[in-house]
Design an enzyme around this catalytic site. Structure first.
Site, mmCIF file in Angstrom:
data_model
loop_
_atom_site.group_PDB
_atom_site.id
_atom_site.type_symbol
_atom_site.label_atom_id
_atom_site.label_comp_id
_atom_site.label_asym_id
_atom_site.label_seq_id
_atom_site.Cartn_x
_atom_site.Cartn_y
_atom_site.Cartn_z
ATOM 1 C CG PHE A 98 -0.201 0.665 2.447
ATOM 2 C CD1 PHE A 98 0.712 -0.154 2.900
ATOM 3 C CD2 PHE A 98 -0.468 1.902 2.785
ATOM 4 C CE1 PHE A 98 1.089 -0.382 4.112
ATOM 5 C CE2 PHE A 98 -0.059 2.468 3.868
ATOM 6 C CZ PHE A 98 0.280 1.364 4.989
ATOM 7 C CE LYS A 99 5.289 1.078 4.342
ATOM 8 N NZ LYS A 99 4.732 -0.104 4.880
ATOM 9 C CG ASP A 100 3.785 0.886 -4.054
ATOM 10 O OD1 ASP A 100 4.788 1.814 -4.285
ATOM 11 O OD2 ASP A 100 3.287 -0.263 -5.211
#
Ligand SMILES: *Cc1c(COP(=O)(O)O)cnc(C)c1O
Length: 410
Positions: A45-47
């Protein structure tokens, strides 16, 4: 605002995320969903935030005619998300330290196979804390920092939180059809970054009933929401778990929630996180925690390695869906929460959305342990372990790292 919209359109494309919805919900049971946040370039999810940050940096640096050298430490997901966001961007270089040999083979291959000129992988002889100490040492050297335009992209970066707020709204709109409806979210948590964005979304008016914080064996946050005592752990008390991106000893975004909980009394927050934590390693808000849980709608739970294996297995067997170890912590804690808080079957029903924080291929060995089969691998990552690697090895020595940065910048 037109430029910002254009940057968002450029960042969040069907081509990159695989669907028009970008963050589609996947229904597991009646009113129980996974929100897909892990279809970006590095499969976590960090993208979602980092990809936007890359485009914001490039835009703003070129507008100002400046450059930026990002210096960071990673145990896996943050580093790869930062590198894939900044690769090939004008005006930005990334120097990313990681503990040599400690990341999963897939994570190492993801980062080290990048051949972009502006990406520098630095494998440090040591553990993650050694890498973080290097970042602190460089950040504390004001002259070096100014001369080489050093910046960071850690999870307290406000732009990252802002970008994350948006997918709480996107999840809400997909799970409801009337503005009167509420939803709850369960969020796998380490640094309180992702779930802090949920808190901000609710403060903005999004009808969230409960934010359920899911931790692994490193249960600093679960302990706080149950007892009101915030007790940071030492390095030796921080467990190495099979959901490693949540292996933290203190939660760096947590101060932001405590600020609201204490009615934005900055002086008191400063005292708690400064003197109080410094002296005793903990602070006690037990007299206010029950009221805060109700007022802000927080709940929490923890999950263990055995829970993770059982949840990965049951989710696969019942729904044919493979989930990663961090998402499994979320699913386990969400089920536990719903068992304790049964939902009415009428208009008052509150859907539960669990945030999917990574794809299973990133943590394949635990998936194999749970299911006996290898997780599927997106086509673009086929065979990456065999690609040439671009990484330099260094001792955990500030002078050596600084010399490397200086040389690369000249
Ligand atoms: C970073 C990360 C987390 C923890 O998120 P926080 O915002 O730091 O709480 C959970 N799962 C995965 C896969 C991550 O990469």
């Amino acid at each position: 605002s037109a430029d910002l919209l254009a940057l968002c359109r450029k960042t969040y494309t069907e081509q990159v995320y695989g669907t028009k919805d970008i963050v589609p919900l996947k229904q597991l049971e009646d009113g129980f969903y996974l929100e897909a946040l892990s279809n970006g370039p590095t499969l976590a999810f960090k993208d979602m935030a980092m990809q936007l940050l890359g485009n914001l940096f490039e835009y703003e640096l070129s507008r100002r005619g400046e450059t930026l050298n990002i210096f960071g430490a990673t145990s896996g997901d943050t580093g790869s998300a930062a590198e894939y966001a900044m690769r090939g961007k004008r005006g930005v270089r990334v120097f990313m330290t990681s503990p040599a040999g400690r990341m999963s083979p897939f994570q190492q291959a993801q980062m080290f196979s990048l051949m972009d000129e502006n990406i520098h992988n630095i494998a440090i002889e040591g553990v993650f804390d050694d890498c973080q100490d290097l970042v602190k040492a460089v950040s504390n050297d004001a002259a070096f920092k100014a001369k080489y335009k050093i910046g960071t992209v850690n999870s307290i970066n406000w732009a990252r939180l802002l970008a994350q707020v948006v997918y709480y709204f996107a999840g809400y709109f997909q799970a409801t059809n009337k503005d009167e409806q509420k939803v709850s979210f369960t969020v796998p948590s380490g640094n309180f970054g992702n779930v802090c964005a949920g808190h901000v979304a609710r403060m903005m008016g999004l009808p969230i009933q409960t934010l359920v914080v899911a931790t692994n064996e490193n249960d600093v946050l679960d302990e706080f929401f149950k007892t009101g005592v915030y007790r940071v752990r030492g390095t030796v008390d921080t467990h190495e778990t099979s959901s490693p991106s949540m292996d933290i000893s203190k939660a760096s975004n947590f101060e932001r929630f405590v600020f609201d909980m204490l009615n934005r009394d900055g002086a008191r927050v400063k005292l708690l996180f400064g003197e109080q934590l410094g002296q005793s390693g903990q602070f006690d808000l037990s007299s206010g925690i029950a009221a805060a849980r109700t007022q802000y709608g927080f709940a929490s739970g923890r999950s263990t390695h055995a829970d993770r294996l059982a949840t990965i297995k049951s989710t696969y067997e019942l729904h044919g869906v493979m989930i990663d170890t961090h998402t499994a912590d979320g699913v386990k804690v969400a089920h536990e929460f719903l068992a304790k808080h049964p939902q009415p079957k009428d208009a008052e029903f509150v859907p539960m959305i669990v945030l999917e924080t990574a794809l299973p291929i990133k943590f394949a060995s635990t998936i194999v342990e749970a299911l006996g089969v290898e997780p599927s691998r997106p086509a673009q990552f086929e065979g990456i372990e065999a690609l040439p690697k671009r990484v330099v090895n260094m001792p955990a020595d500030v002078a050596v790292v600084k010399a490397y940065i200086a040389k690369a910048c000249d």
